[in-house]
Structure formats: C-alpha cells, structure tokens
Design an enzyme around this catalytic site. Sequence first.
Site: not given
Length: 740
Positions: A514, A538, A719, A721
């Site tokens: 993480d 976001c 989620r 790109w």
Amino acid sequence: MRGGSRHLSNEEDVSGCEDCIIISGTCSDQSSDPKTVPLTQVLEAVCTVENRGCRTSSQPSKRKASSLISYVQDLTGDGDEDRDGEVGGSSGSGTPVMPQLFCETRIPSKTPAPLSWQANTSASTPWLSPASPYPIIDLTDEDVIPQSISTPSVDWSQDSHQEGMDTTQVDAESRDGGNIEYQVSADKLLLSQSCILAAFYKLVPYRESIYRTLEKARVRAGKACPSSPGESLEDQLKPMLEWAHGGFKPTGIEGLKPNKKQPENKSRRRTTNDPAASESSPPKRLKTNSYGGKDRGEDEESREQMASDVTNNKGNLEDHCLSCGRKDPVSFHPLFEGGLCQSCRDRFLELFYMYDEDGYQSYCTVCCEGRELLLCSNTSCCRCFCVECLEVLVGAGTAEDVKLQEPWSCYMCLPQRCHGVLRRRKDWNMRLQDFFTTDPDLEEFEPPKLYPAIPAAKRRPIRVLSLFDGIATGYLVLKELGIKVEKYIASEVCAESIAVGTVKHEGQIKYVDDIRNITKEHIDEWGPFDLVIGGSPCNDLSCVNPVRKGLFEGTGRLFFEFYRLLNYSCPEEEDDRPFFWMFENVVAMEVGDKRDISRFLECNPVMIDAIKVSAAHRARYFWGNLPGMNRPVMASKNDKLELQDCLEFSRTAKLKKVQTITTKSNSIRQGKNQLFPVVMNGKDDVLWCTELERIFGFPEHYTDVSNMGRGARQKLLGRSWSVPVIRHLFAPLKDHFACE
C-alpha cells in the site's frame, strides 16, 4: 399511476430531501410513558450535505423537482397510527407533539418495469385524509419560480387518508411518466440522526442551507436579528441559531406559518391530476435540479437588462457575465459570446464536466445552474439548457416552444450560430480548452525544467514508479510505444487489478505494498526512477459525490502520499538525468481542491478529453513535466474514434460517441431515454466487455482474468485511464529512453 411503497435505506434517508427545513418539535423517548416526558423545544434540520447535484447509489437525485417541504404537528392529542393502521401506544391528551415531515419531489426511476407491477399493488397504500386537522407550515420560498405544467408536484391535502401520519411520503414521478411512492419514518430524516454534525463546520453549502432556511423562518416570524455590513456567514448564523434553539420565541410555531393574506401560488403546487399537466410534453424530456433553486430575481433582472441593451445596440455581450448579467466579467464564456464573473467562472470549472447517469450534463450549458433543464435530442450530444436562459437570452416563450418540439436540436448542434442574444462562438472548441487550462487565479509557476533529447546511442531503458497503478495502463502504453522498460514498480491494493497486470504482462510488473506503507528507504532500494505516475482516487474530490470529503479528508488525502513519494524519487539538483512525472484526476472537482493540488505540485494542469482520440467522453486533468503536455491532441490512424469501430461483427451502433463510462452499469445506457447503444439481430443490447475494452483502447479480453464477471470488469475499466490519451502524453518520452 400510483406506485407501490417501500422503506428507504439509511443512505436514501440522507438524500431524500433537497432543501434544508426547520422543525420546532419535541424530543421524547417513545419507549417510555409519554406523560412523564418533558417537552423540549429542539431545532432539527433535514439537508443534503451538498446542494449541488445530490446523488446517491440508490436514486439519481439530480432530477428532483423543486421540493415542497412542510411541517406537520399533531394538535389533536389523539396519537398517530403506524403504517399498518394500528394505533400506537401513545394516546390521549398527554401525547407529546411529534414532528412530521412531508416532502414532495420528482425523482426518475431507474427501473420502469417494476413500477408497472407496483402500480397494481398500491390500492392499500395509506394516505392522509382531506379533512386532516394537521396544520402545514410551508417553509419554501413564496417567490419561487413556478414550475411548468410538465413538472407536476403533488398536493397532499387532496389525495390522502389519515392512516400513516407518522411517515414521510414522497411522490416521485418516474422516468416514464409514472409515479412511485416512498414512505419513511420521519424520525429517520432528522439531522441529529442522519447527518454528520461536523459537516456544519466543514461544508459551506451546508451552512448556507441552514442560513437560508432560518432566514425564511425569521422573516415569517418577524424576528429581527442584528447584523452589520461585511459580517461573515458564521456571524449571521449565530443569533439565528440561538433564536431557533430557544423555540422561535416569542411567536413560536405560529410565527412560522405562511402569511394567509398572500395569494397561494397554485402553479407551484399543481397536482398530478390537473388536466393541464396531462397536456404537457412528455416529462422525460425535462430534467430538474436543486442547484440554482435560490432566488435568482436580481440576476434575471440584470440579464434581461443586458439582453435588452445588446438587442438595441447599447451594450456588448463581452462586457457582461452571460450567466448572471453582472458587468465587468473576469473571464470569457467558453461556448457563447459573453463573459463570466468570478463566482460563475468558479461554478463552471467545478460543474461543466459533471454528467448525470443518463450521460447528459448535470447543469445548464450556458449558466451551469438551472431549475428546469431541456435535453438535446441528438444522441451524440450531451448538452442541456435551462428554461431561464432560453427565456432571457433567446426570447420569451422559447422554452414552451422547445417543449413541444420532438426531436429538438440544441444551440450547440444547430448550424445557425445566433439565437436572440445567445451567440455560439466560432472557435468554441479551442476556447473550451483554454478555459480549463488558463486560470488567471492560479499562481504563475516557473516553467518545468527542460531536458534535451538524448542521442539514440546513449538512451537507456526507463525505470517507472506507478502509484495507484490500476490495471497497468502505464506499462501497456510504454510497451505499445516500443520503449524498453527496465523496471516497473507498481503500488496497487485492488486484487482484481493486480491479477490483470500480473497475467497480461507475464510477471514483468513488481507489485509492492500500500502506498501509505512505502518509505524513503523503499524508494532508495527500488530506485532510482525516471518516471513517476499516478492518479489518486477521485471519490472524495469529484463534485458528483454529494458527501465528498475534499482533498484533506477520506481518500482525498492520498494525493499527499503521491506528493510525498514524488519528492523522495526526485533526483538531486546536481543530477542532470531526465526525470519525468505525471498526476491525473477528475475535472469535476472544486476549484479550491484544484488550486491546492497545483500549489503543491507547483504547476497548473492541462485538461484532455478522451473524446478526441476515442469513442467516449472522458475529461481529466493532468499535472506533470512531460514534454509537450499542452500540445493539441491528435488522433492516430489506429485510434477507434466511433463506436461502430469498437463493436463485434453483426452489431450496429446507434450513435457515434458514448458518454463517460463509469463503474456503474447504467452509465452504458445513453441519452435522456436511457437507450441501449447497440442493436444486434433487431434487438437492443448493451456494450460487451470486449467492446468496452476497445473503447478505452485496451486489447481484446484484457480484463478477462480470474473468472471476473461483466460488472467487475466494467468497474476496472471505469477506474482506468484512456489508453490513447496516455499514449499522447507518453509519446515524447521516446526521445529520452531506449526503444525496442
């Protein structure tokens, strides 16, 4: 058509009402003897945390009509009956006064089919009696703009039975014109139980809602609260809150009742049984918002004067704010001739790229507000225009004419540029790009350090640190560009995303812990790096989320983890080796969050919409020092620019482009009627997973690993790109690193 009834969940309780309301009631422990419970005046409020575009996972609340919220008090002393018609345990003259909330609103339903079934089961639904003795105190504005006949609301006093007085009933008009009714216990809609108290201190829109409601109550009660020019919102709220907590003295509850001398605004309370309502245009042509529900009287007068001056050649559109009519704008309107004042400009930056679940803009294309919106009928267009803008800028009566047109092409689609004083810019597409990339209020930062191109013989493979890696889009693009990758260290916590990256790239990606557990020692051990990329979640930044926590709370804080590791990865000042970085996030964020991110990263973002290089809208901000980030986006011959190019054999696209595809399954449906985008063998169909992958630019079956279902694969893609956009940004790296 009456629908069935159901109980709302806790999440729906919070978002069930658009406006804040005040209730002066009593607190009591219902489990104890009501005669021994003291009557204590309390202030309770029902309010969404964010007025702009309240949205939840259960209902698309953006389309709620202007709600009519009432206060109901039991003055009979006979006790209330529960939803099943059984008399409650409290009865007699000693029964404490209990607050009852009534909210009428218009909410589109996601599932028309179940509504038809529920309509047949609603005969036993309890309603309030027409002769109900309960007084109703309406705390909505008397001067609210009347609803059109095509946006009906429900008059509870005309269609009700006395059973069920302890419930809040919401009559909601579904997307197909039917009605569905909800019932929820009033005590579950109270601020003390459903809202976070800290929101009052953190969220300005929340405090503004409280203030506007208290101001309405103060005016009705004739209460004078001392104030002085220049006082902050908090200073104005303090005496009003003290007055409310004290029981609205000296008038009490009676002072909150509307003035009977004022004529009733019947057009605002038109019932669904009104014959005029049935003659209106189909309700699914309309969309209603809570944002812009404030009194815009002064703004409309100013805009009317502006329109009159421009028509009579006494003024110039560029000297006025097209959204509110104020003079001396600070910026230009990106789509139409005219300017924008500071507040309207900030609203544009936050809300222009906010889309509803049907793919349309959440707010008006002209003013980014709008109480009632009209949707363009062109399937490839996502624009909508509010009634106020049409009436003032195009001409009186325009809105009613538009409602009768089917199909209707909006003012961005029509070949004619000028409609009244609404004049589309010739270069609106370039202006729109400049509007989001040149913010005069942003700090002017020093240009990033430029690295000269390296001769081919001296180039070496690239070393990458990818934070919030997702499904390894960065690695995929680097390989497609032919750039040699020496190492690719990725931080990702989603097991499905890790499975995709591991399987599709055959273990070439090293997944680490993480991001919050990565230290400088880890960076020194794994590095040095030539490229650091990432895009933090976001959820708490996007204006779509009504309960977002912002940049400094929730997942918004993960941006600072990116910033921390970016600083650890930067080379020393004396080291001249090329070092690049890129950070991505959503465009529909608050202006303050955008400026804070820019201040930390010491650069302003560029805005790129994937619609230019793919078959779907996907506007995103990109910060970084990649060479030529602000150059025009040009599609390559291999980019699939239309939906038909992304479909399997024997499948036909209904439209050329699709709206933004998110993690939600209903984002695939298009247009105001939620149409399926594909036809196969004469039947409508949704997009298949392989087709979604092509739209995003991924290879076929890229996410087809570990037996993931269609929903899980769409969430991964939603989620991710857009591959063509990242290819556009990474392409200049070929001049700095070795290629295959």
